[in-house]
Every structure is written in C-alpha cells, then in structure tokens.
Scaffold this active site. Structure first.
Site, PDB file in Angstrom:
ATOM      1  N   ASP A  21       0.870  -1.178   0.000  1.00  0.00           N
ATOM      2  CA  ASP A  21       0.000   0.000   0.000  1.00  0.00           C
ATOM      3  C   ASP A  21       0.911   1.235   0.000  1.00  0.00           C
ATOM      4  OD1 ASP A  21      -2.144   1.702   0.066  1.00  0.00           O
ATOM      5  OD2 ASP A  21      -3.201   0.642   1.665  1.00  0.00           O
TER       6      ASP A  21
HETATM    7  C1  BGC Z   1      -5.055   3.224   0.478  1.00  0.00           C
HETATM    8  C2  BGC Z   1      -5.300   2.272  -0.664  1.00  0.00           C
HETATM    9  C3  BGC Z   1      -5.143   2.970  -1.981  1.00  0.00           C
HETATM   10  C4  BGC Z   1      -3.781   3.636  -2.037  1.00  0.00           C
HETATM   11  C5  BGC Z   1      -3.493   4.315  -3.351  1.00  0.00           C
HETATM   12  C6  BGC Z   1      -3.801   4.048   0.304  1.00  0.00           C
HETATM   13  O1  BGC Z   1      -3.705   5.050   1.251  1.00  0.00           O
HETATM   14  O2  BGC Z   1      -5.000   2.502   1.677  1.00  0.00           O
HETATM   15  O3  BGC Z   1      -6.585   1.716  -0.542  1.00  0.00           O
HETATM   16  O4  BGC Z   1      -5.336   2.064  -3.035  1.00  0.00           O
HETATM   17  O5  BGC Z   1      -3.694   4.589  -0.999  1.00  0.00           O
HETATM   18  O6  BGC Z   1      -4.225   5.443  -3.543  1.00  0.00           O
END
Ligand code: BGC
Length: 763
Positions: free
Chosen positions: A287
């Site tokens: 993530d």
């Molecule tokens: C979130 C994800 C997301 C990623 C990219 C993160 O902060 O937890 O769900 O896909 O950002 O935007």
C-alpha cells in the site's frame, strides 16, 4: 438417437475444454519465453526499477509524493504509475518509458473503486443490493471508462470484512459477511478483468487490503490486528481467496500489523497462505508507502524493511522508493538474493504481458474512446438503476412512503443541497458538477405538480474544525455561523409551508473512508436537535439518511416515522432517491452489515459464537449471562434487514430429505408470496448452523441468497440446494472439512426473522 446426441455433445464439450487448456498452456509458455528472454537482457537496476511504483500526483493519500518522475522512467527505474489519467498524459508518460534502454512499458493504475467518471454507489451500498449481476456490471462499466481514459489497473476490489462501524473504511467494502463478501469479490474481479485481460477495455484488478485490515483494534485506521487463525480462515480470509480464485491479477498488502508482523513484511501471509495455499500467481504491491512504514512499526531502517518486505513477498513498492534506493545494497550484503529480485520482476513483467502492453504500449491511449465511452447516457442510467437498488428502507410507519407527486416538499438539512457529498468517498475521478443535489434530484423526478423548497436547518457538525476535517477533497458544505436556534427557525419557517418534510441528514461523504474513523457513530448532535424540532411540527417527516457506515440511530428509529438509508449513491444518487421516494422504484436493499443500538455494542455481527452463557432469545438482562446491564444484545437492525413498499409472506421450510449424504444434495424450499399491493423484490436469505462441531461454530452463517421479484398476490417457490461443501469450515488443524452430525437451516427475510428446519449430514 438421443443417447448418441448426448454423447456427441459431451464429446464436443470435453474437446473444447482440452482445446482451451492447450491454448492457455501455449500462451503461458510464449509468455515465459518472452519474459525470460527480456530478463536475460536486464541489469539489476532495471529489474529493481520494475518493482518501483510511483504516483503521477493527481491523488495521493500519504505524505510522500513522487519527484523527477519522467527522468526516472527514462532511466528504467519505474515499473508503473498511478493516479495519472487521460490518454494524452498517459501517452506522454509511456513515451518516456519507450526512451528507456529496453523500452519496457509501464502499467497505469488508479483507485477506480466504485465507478470511474460515472460513479456508482459506495461499495457498502452496492453490497446492500445483494444483486450480483448488477454489481458485476458496475465493475464492467468502471473498467470500460477507466480503460478509455488510459488506465489498465485498478486498486479494487476492497474485500476487507468489517464488523466495527467505527472504522471509516467499512464504507469501501462489502460489510460483515464472508459469504456475501466472497460472492461480491468474485463478480467484481470478473467485471474488471472480463474473460481476457489483453482486451483494451478490461483492466487488472488488485484485491485489497491483504489482509484483515477491517479488524483494526478499536476501529482506528491503520491500527494493530491480533486475530486467531480460526477467525482468519473462517471469517476474514474467504473474500480474498474468492477474488484470487476468480483470477485477480494483483494483490495489495495491507498497512496493519498481524499478530506481530505487519502484512507488508509477513512472509507467512504473502507467501505461505497467498501463494502456497491459494496458488496465487500474480504480483503483490504494497500500500502507499507501506514498505517505509515498516520502520514506524519498529522493524528497522529503510534498507532493513525494504529487504524484509521483498523477502516476505511484496513484489512492488508503492511510492516510497525503498526498493529503488536500497535493494542493490542488500543484494551486495547478502540480505536479499538475486533470485528473489528476479522472481518479483518476473511477476510484474508477466502482468504487463497479460495486459498486452508489450504488443502495444499505447493500446489504452485512445482519445476517441475517451470522448465517446465515458459518462455515456447508458452508463448514467446504469448508475441510477444501481443506486435505487442499494437503498434500505428501515422504517415506514403508516406507509408515509411513497410520496405523492403533488404539494410542497421541504428538503431540510446539511445534505440536502450539496453535489460533491452525493458521490461518496474514494471517487477521485467524479465530475461532481454534474451531480444533482437532493433538491434537484427530487425536482427532476417529481415533475411540475410538486414544489420543492430547501433550508439548511443545521450545520453538519456544531464544531467547525470537525466539519472541516469531515469535508475534505472538495466536499465542502457551507456553514451558517449564526446561533443554532436561528438556523433551525429558518428551517421551521420553510417546513411550515410544506406538506412533507424530507430531512437530509447523517454523515458527509468524508465522514467515512480512509482515515475517517469515529468513536461516536450517531447522527451529529446538532442535526439531531434539528430533527427533533422538525418532528415537533407534527408534519410527516421522512429521514433520508446519508452514511458510509452503520449509524447508531436508536432514538430516530423510535421517533421518526420513515427512514430511508441511502448511503452515498454516486453520480445519480439523488435521481435514484427521487425514484424511490415517489415509488417509481420499490426499495429492495438489505443491510450487509448489522446496525447497533449504540457504539458500545460494536463489534456486533450476526454470525457470532454462542458463548457458554448465552442469553435466551428475546431476553435482556439476566445475571451471569453474556449480556449488558444497560442495553439488550439485539442489534437495532439485523444483518439482512430491509423493508419494501409491499409485504412478503414466507411459508415453512420444506426439505427434500432430512439426511444429506456426502457427495449428494438436499433442497430447502419456502414459498414466498407478495401479500401487498405493488410489485416488489425480496432478497430471500438462507442460513445454516452446525449444531455440534470439533470447534465452536457460529449461531448462523449465510450460505445462500436469491433476489426474487414478485407481482402483487404472486407466489413463488424458492429453493436452495445444500451440499456437503456448504457445511465446510476450517477446523483446529486448518483443514477445510464438513463434520457429520446435526444442522439447522434457516430461511427468511433477514438474519433474525427466519423459519427453520433440521437435517443431518451422514458419514
Ligand atoms: C489506500 C489504498 C489505496 C492507495 C493508493 C492508500 O492510502 O489505503 O486503498 O489504493 O492509498 O491510492
């Protein structure tokens, strides 16, 4: 003759299957050869470059933002870009990759969560439809639009089971139940990826957040998870596995700690479970700065945590550049092997191959498609239909609803006149200007004989700082800073001239979603005071409740005559609300998550264990039983609950046989009658209880559902087949087994209101 025909058909099917398998094997060996040959030309730096995912900068969720992106791409140091859209920009960026030594194309991803420009209801709302073909279509439309705008990868579906309404991200998933969640995970993957990833209108799915993110302690985002394997395997893992089984091309590691090892560095999770047990063959991405954050978790400096994440099975590093800047050193120091780098690099290259990017790096860059395939009338219509299927009618005393298309309707409340709050959280591509406000949506559906008036009535929250933090990303709701009573008085004036009051209350769209956890899950107090004043007028009041989580609305459930829970319905939220308020569409949504009486009951879910001291059904307090002094164990609204403008009657559960032989099936049937005056859809739900097990088993588990449409007076027999597979669970040795013995089957309109029958699984 008939037999001959049958044999011929069977022969053809078998042959076609063999042919398809041969074709798939040939394709995969072509891919192997291609990737092998490419990798033989790659330097270590170029291989590490493939593991680096940077952001194009249009939407970010962390403090790090990528810099010098084009130079890094041209130097072969970037494998993919996310949050950059439009064929023009993506073409330009892909051209930079074509300047790199080996011209390896990049993948382009984004959080296409519930629709692209045409925004569908938030995932929790979609789950409330229990309508799998419709949900699949939302993903299909999203893929069509996103790919038309240059993208080929989405960070969806989010399949985290969530049983704690305090957690803001409960809005992004399918709720509390592994069976419903798995069914939805599967159709979402199918919707995005179609049957061929190399087509230019399909995109690669990324199942997230692996794993158990929905179980963060106290509902606080990014927090610790400590969970038994019994619970993991039986309750929280199934939707991830379902998405993998459906062929999802990628997986995102979650931010949270799991029993002492954060997911991003958790080898047991990412390698033993995901790859060895489940056979996942795609790649794992961290993530956002998830690798770097391992340092804050306490696992060491950037070099140490990057090595640990890679070795655990995180193949691609999102934004943090820990891999890019430290892996080479780790190879030299023997902390990471070249084979581990090769493996991760191969997985990323294979994904690109499957997407067809080596054949044509610009295949998703069609200006023509961007002009003609996004926000089409057909897509907007699909969004409106979808939204109307997601609303849950929680109460409708004296059939206040549906409303007549005459007279004056006063829309009152902070959610009544806002466009951006209708689409919901995680709708980064939404064109919010085209979204009708609730006033406009109701006007459009009502026609010329209805006058719609509006007053703010109250701020979103009394505290201006809380309101600011709850309306980020352009979701502003104007504040009225006069004394509260003045604002209410203005609303009462407007209400006094109306026949009906539609109170548009609840949460703003950013009161749920990422980093939007709440310890108080009521409707904000200032809105409650407005509602009380509106009820005092004696006029009929319909509460149109906006929310991204189960809210504790005990008081409202007692005092307000009609409540329609509308979640956040996307681009066409309010026209769909109009459709349902006026009865053009009969509501059929059912809660995918339990609504508690108060926040103290959380986590609350229907499929709980019995305990050794269960409270007798219907009871409240009883000393030395498992209960509370101050509130019953019952939910306010149970999982699966939702009313209709018509009524349904369930007959008794009839079983084709009370004994089930392994390898055979039995059928449970109820007759369902529409006993009301209008056509309506009912979600018939089947639950099973394993009465005696080698481990403790839940009091009820959803094992089947069907959405049935019935005309007034019509009766249908609704049947569910039950096989040994439906009775399987992970035992104490984590073996997936069904244990012979006594079972109950329940069928009904929600998880509490069911009829039951008994059967046995034979040895
Ligand atoms: C979130 C994800 C997301 C990623 C990219 C993160 O902060 O937890 O769900 O896909 O950002 O935007």
């Amino acid at each position: 003759m008939k037999l001959f025909k049958l044999i011929f058909i069977l022969f053809t099917i078998v042959n076609l299957n063999v042919f398809a398998q041969k074709k798939a094997t040939a394709k995969s060996s072509q891919m192997d050869q291609f990737v092998k040959s490419l990798m033989s030309k790659m330097t270590v730096e170029e291989k590490i470059g493939q593991l680096n995912l940077l952001t194009g900068g249009e939407a970010t969720t962390g403090s790090a933002v990528s810099t010098d992106v084009e130079q890094k791409i041209a130097a072969g140091k970037v494998g993919g870009i996310f949050s950059l859209t439009t064929p023009e920009k993506i073409r330009k960026t892909q051209e930079a990759a074509m300047k790199s030594r080996l011209k390896i194309p990049m993948i382009f991803g984004q959080d296409v969560i519930h629709g692209y420009k045409t925004v569908f209801p938030i995932p929790l709302a979609l789950a409330a439809s229990w309508d799998l073909p419709m949900i699949e279509n939302t993903a299909r439309v999203a893929a069509q639009e996103a790919s038309a705008d240059g993208l080929n990868w989405t960070f969806s579906p989010m399949v985290d089971i969530a049983r704690d309404a305090r957690w803001g991200r409960i809005s992004e998933g399918s709720g509390e139940d592994p069976f419903l969640g798995s069914a939805i995970a599967k159709v979402m993957v199918k919707g995005y990826q179609g049957d061929d990833l190399s087509k230019n209108n399909t995109i690669m799915a990324c199942v997230k957040h692996f794993a158990l993110y929905g179980a963060v302690e106290a509902g606080r985002d990014y927090n610790t998870v400590d969970m038994s394997k019994d619970r993991m395997y039986n309750d929280y893992f199934p939707p991830y596995k379902a998405a993998i089984d459906a062929g999802a091309g990628s997986v995102m590691a979650s931010f949270n700690d799991i029993n002492g090892i954060p997911a991003t560095a958790n080898k047991w999770l990412l390698t033993d479970v995901l790859r060895k047990q489940w056979g996942f063959t795609g790649f794992v991405v961290s993530d956002y700065t998830g690798v770097n954050e391992l340092s804050a978790h306490g696992l060491g400096n950037l070099q140490q945590v990057s090595a640990r994440a890679l070795v655990a099975g995180t193949d691609m590093d999102m934004v943090g550049e820990g891999y890019l800047t430290t892996l080479k050193k780790s190879i030299a120091e023997g902390k990471v092997t070249m084979a581990q780098i090769d493996n991760a690099c191969r997985l990323v290259l294979e994904a690109k191959y499957k997407l067809g990017l080596f054949a044509d790096p610009f295949k998703y860059c069609s200006e023509e498609r961007a002009k003609t395939e996004i926000s089409t009338e057909a897509n907007l219509k699909a969004a409106r239909n979808a939204a109307a299927q997601t609303f849950v009618l929680l109460k409708n005393e004296n059939n206040i609803l549906p409303l007549k298309k005459t007279g004056t309707i006063a829309v009152i409340g902070p959610l009544g006149n806002t466009k951006p709050n209708m689409v919901g959280t995680w709708a980064v591509n939404a064109n919010m200007d085209i979204v009708p406000t609730l006033v406009e949506g109701i006007e459009q559906v009502a026609g010329k004989d209805v006058k719609v008036t509006y007053a703010l009535g109250s701020n979103l929250t009394a505290d201006s700082v809380l309101q600011k933090n709850s309306t980020m990303f352009g979701r502003d709701i104007p504040r009225d800073n006069r004394p509260e009573q003045d604002v209410i008085n203005d609303a009462l004036k407007v209400a006094s001239k109306a026949d009906v009051i539609v109170a548009a209350l609840g949460e703003s769209s950013e009161m749920s979603g990422e980093a939007s956890s709440r310890t108080d899950i009521d409707i904000p107090e200032v809105q409650k005071r407005l509602l009380a004043a509106l009820l005092k007028t004696g006029k009929p009041v319909v509460l149109v409740l906006f929310t991204g989580r189960p809210l504790a609305i005990k008081e409202e459930s007692e005092t307000v005559p009609a409540i329609l829970n509308v979640w956040f319905g996307g681009t066409e939220a309010t026209t769909a609300i109009g459709d349902v308020l006026f009865g053009d569409v009969n509501p059929s949504g059912k809660l995918p998550v339990t609504f508690p009486q108060n926040v103290g009951q959380v986590p609350i879910y229907y499929a709980h264990k019995n305990t050794g001291r269960p409270l007798p059904a219907g009871g409240w307090f009883s000393k030395f039983k498992s209960n509370y002094l101050d509130v019953s164990n019952d939910p306010l609204y149970p999982f699966g609950f939702g009313l209709s403008y018509t009524t349904f009657n369930y007959g008794e559960v009839k079983l084709s046989n009370i004994s089930l032989n392994p390898g055979k099936t039995i059928t449970a049937t109820v007759s369902l009658t529409n006993t009301g005056k209008v056509v309506g859809k009912e979600v018939v739900q089947m639950y099973i209880r394993d009465l005696v097990g080698s481990t403790t088993r839940p009091v009820k588990e959803l094992k089947g559902f069907q959405k049935i449409s019935l005309n007034p007076g019509e009766t249908k027999e609704v049947s569910f087949k039950i096989s040994e597979d439906d009775l399987k669970f992970y035992n104490a040795d984590l073996k997936y087994v069904a244990e012979p013995g006594d079972f109950k089957v329940f069928i009904g309109t929600n998880s509490s209101d069911v009829k039951e029958a008994d059967f046995k699984l034979l040895k």
